[in-house]
Design an enzyme around this catalytic site. Structure first.
Site, short mmCIF file in Angstrom:
data_model
loop_
_atom_site.label_atom_id
_atom_site.label_comp_id
_atom_site.label_asym_id
_atom_site.label_seq_id
_atom_site.Cartn_x
_atom_site.Cartn_y
_atom_site.Cartn_z
N SER A 106 0.84 -1.21 0.00
CA SER A 106 0.00 0.00 0.00
C SER A 106 0.87 1.26 0.00
O SER A 106 2.04 1.22 0.37
CB SER A 106 -0.90 0.02 1.22
OG SER A 106 -1.60 -1.19 1.34
N ASP A 141 -5.13 -18.87 4.84
CA ASP A 141 -6.23 -17.97 4.54
C ASP A 141 -6.46 -17.05 5.74
O ASP A 141 -6.90 -17.49 6.80
CB ASP A 141 -7.49 -18.79 4.23
CG ASP A 141 -8.62 -17.91 3.72
OD1 ASP A 141 -8.57 -16.68 3.94
OD2 ASP A 141 -9.54 -18.44 3.09
N GLN A 158 -6.66 -15.25 -6.80
CA GLN A 158 -5.56 -14.28 -6.91
C GLN A 158 -4.47 -14.81 -7.85
O GLN A 158 -3.92 -14.09 -8.67
CB GLN A 158 -4.97 -14.02 -5.52
CG GLN A 158 -3.87 -12.97 -5.52
CD GLN A 158 -3.44 -12.62 -4.10
OE1 GLN A 158 -4.22 -12.71 -3.17
NE2 GLN A 158 -2.20 -12.22 -3.95
N1 SAH Z 1 0.05 -4.98 4.03
C1 SAH Z 1 0.65 -5.48 2.83
C2 SAH Z 1 -0.39 -5.43 1.73
C3 SAH Z 1 -0.19 -6.44 0.69
S1 SAH Z 1 -1.46 -6.45 -0.54
C4 SAH Z 1 1.85 -4.65 2.46
O1 SAH Z 1 1.75 -3.45 2.63
O2 SAH Z 1 2.84 -5.17 1.99
C5 SAH Z 1 -2.64 -7.51 0.15
C6 SAH Z 1 -2.18 -8.87 0.51
O3 SAH Z 1 -3.31 -9.61 0.91
C7 SAH Z 1 -1.54 -9.64 -0.64
O4 SAH Z 1 -0.23 -9.96 -0.29
C8 SAH Z 1 -2.42 -10.87 -0.79
O5 SAH Z 1 -1.67 -12.03 -1.09
C9 SAH Z 1 -3.08 -10.95 0.57
N2 SAH Z 1 -4.36 -11.66 0.62
C10 SAH Z 1 -5.45 -11.51 -0.16
N3 SAH Z 1 -6.43 -12.35 0.21
C11 SAH Z 1 -5.94 -13.06 1.28
C12 SAH Z 1 -6.48 -14.09 2.11
N4 SAH Z 1 -7.70 -14.59 1.93
N5 SAH Z 1 -5.71 -14.57 3.10
C13 SAH Z 1 -4.44 -14.11 3.29
N6 SAH Z 1 -3.88 -13.14 2.53
C14 SAH Z 1 -4.63 -12.62 1.54
#
Ligand code: SAH
Length: 328
Positions: A126, A231, A313
């Site tokens: 982000s 998850d 994803q």
């Molecule tokens: N806070 C992180 C944001 C990464 S983007 C940063 O700033 O680096 C969002 C993340 O959510 C991705 O890495 C994606 O793999 C993860 N994500 C999406 N759905 C998910 C789920 N059901 N369980 C675990 N992770 C998930």
């Protein structure tokens, strides 16, 4: 589009975030200074091959071969050629570690630009101004002595590390200890927050550990952060309840398990809304005296990647890579 706080160095970025009022408190400022974004933002343009060669152990590959066959023959053919995600619950390999300098597949990323940056696997880190906002919103909950913090969708591990440092500095401030480089004394250590990161993309989890090992090794050595590939909508029940929960991907509805795992008196910060649509960042406080009561406050409009199934994803990332190849 880059937002207004961009800088040329981590210190400059933090200075700008402060100048714009996005960082308000000294502990958030200290945490952002202590965790340099250069270790978390892969440098370069995403490679189309990154997904076809996921770092799987022999065991993971075996598990992939045992995946359920799909219903139709055509789907089976497509599945046979499409790389599958490594099983989320397979044990983490010991971090062989892509070195930061070797990450040439992400050339256009600038760690100090105030915009989201692609980190591979259809995910982004982000923008710093949003991360600063989340840190401010959760600051007092993370700063409680012995706090437990859950970071869902931990991605690069950047915010996981920020939260751990934030809690440390909050305790040090209340101790009036000024030497931030001094090793943490055992008495204080027991009161430091433990931060639990979950992401369902195994290679991202492995990279996040490697990132933190380079940026703030004490967080790993002192077991102040822990990660698992799973998850995140299910939370991490073994370590619940949590004083603070941060969710880094947008949910259509707030997952019930996360609401249940929030401590009475705790706070969750989560983006809510459809993929690519109108999303808002909200803070949800669980009432301390009546834990059945949750109070939601809207913070701001946002655009996050979805909190979704791993297969969805992974497929999205494959499609994005194909589109990229077609453009070349
Ligand atoms: N806070 C992180 C944001 C990464 S983007 C940063 O700033 O680096 C969002 C993340 O959510 C991705 O890495 C994606 O793999 C993860 N994500 C999406 N759905 C998910 C789920 N059901 N369980 C675990 N992770 C998930």
């Amino acid at each position: 589009m880059a937002w207004r706080a961009s800088g040329h160095t981590n210190a400059e970025l933090v200075h700008n975030l402060k100048r714009l009022g996005l960082i308000e408190s000294p502990v958030v400022e200290k945490a952002f200074l202590a965790v340099d974004r250069k270790y978390f933002v892969p440098v370069g343009r995403p490679a189309s091959v990154s997904l076809s060669t996921p770092s799987t152990s022999g065991q993971q590959q075996q598990q992939q071969q045992h995946m359920e066959p799909s219903a139709s023959a055509t789907a089976q053919v497509r599945e046979a050629s499409a790389p599958q995600p490594p099983a989320a619950n397979a044990p983490l390999s010991v971090f062989p570690g892509r070195q930061h300098e070797e990450r040439d597949e992400f050339a256009q990323n600038d760690p100090y630009e105030d915009s989201p940056q692609y980190i591979g696997y259809y995910a982004t880190i982000s923008a710093p101004h949003i991360q600063a906002m989340c840190a401010e919103l959760l600051r007092s909950h993370i700063g409680r002595p012995g706090a437990r913090v859950l970071d869902v969708g931990s991605g690069t591990g950047y915010l996981t590390a920020i939260f751990a440092k934030l809690g440390e500095f909050t305790l040090q401030l209340s101790d009036a200890t000024e030497d931030i480089a001094a090793p943490t004394p055992a008495t204080t250590r027991a009161l430091l927050p433990r931060v639990f990161g979950i992401d369902h993309v195994r290679p991202l989890v492995e990279a996040s550990l490697q990132n933190i090992r380079l940026s703030n090794p004490e967080l790993i050595d002192e077991q102040r952060v822990a990660f698992k590939a799973d998850d995140g909508r299910l939370g991490w029940p073994e370590y619940a309840p949590f004083d603070a929960i941060h969710v880094g991907a947008a949910a259509d509805v707030v997952p019930r398990a996360l609401l249940e795992q929030l401590k009475p008196g705790g706070r969750m910060v989560i983006p809510i809304g459809p993929e690519g649509g109108d999303q808002k960042l909200v803070a949800i406080d669980r009432d301390e005296t009546d834990p059945s009561k949750y109070i939601q406050k809207d913070i701001t409009g946002v655009r996050y990647v979805p909190l979704c199934d791993l297969a969805y994803q992974w497929q999205g990332a494959l499609n994005a890579d194909t589109e990229e190849e077609e453009k070349l």
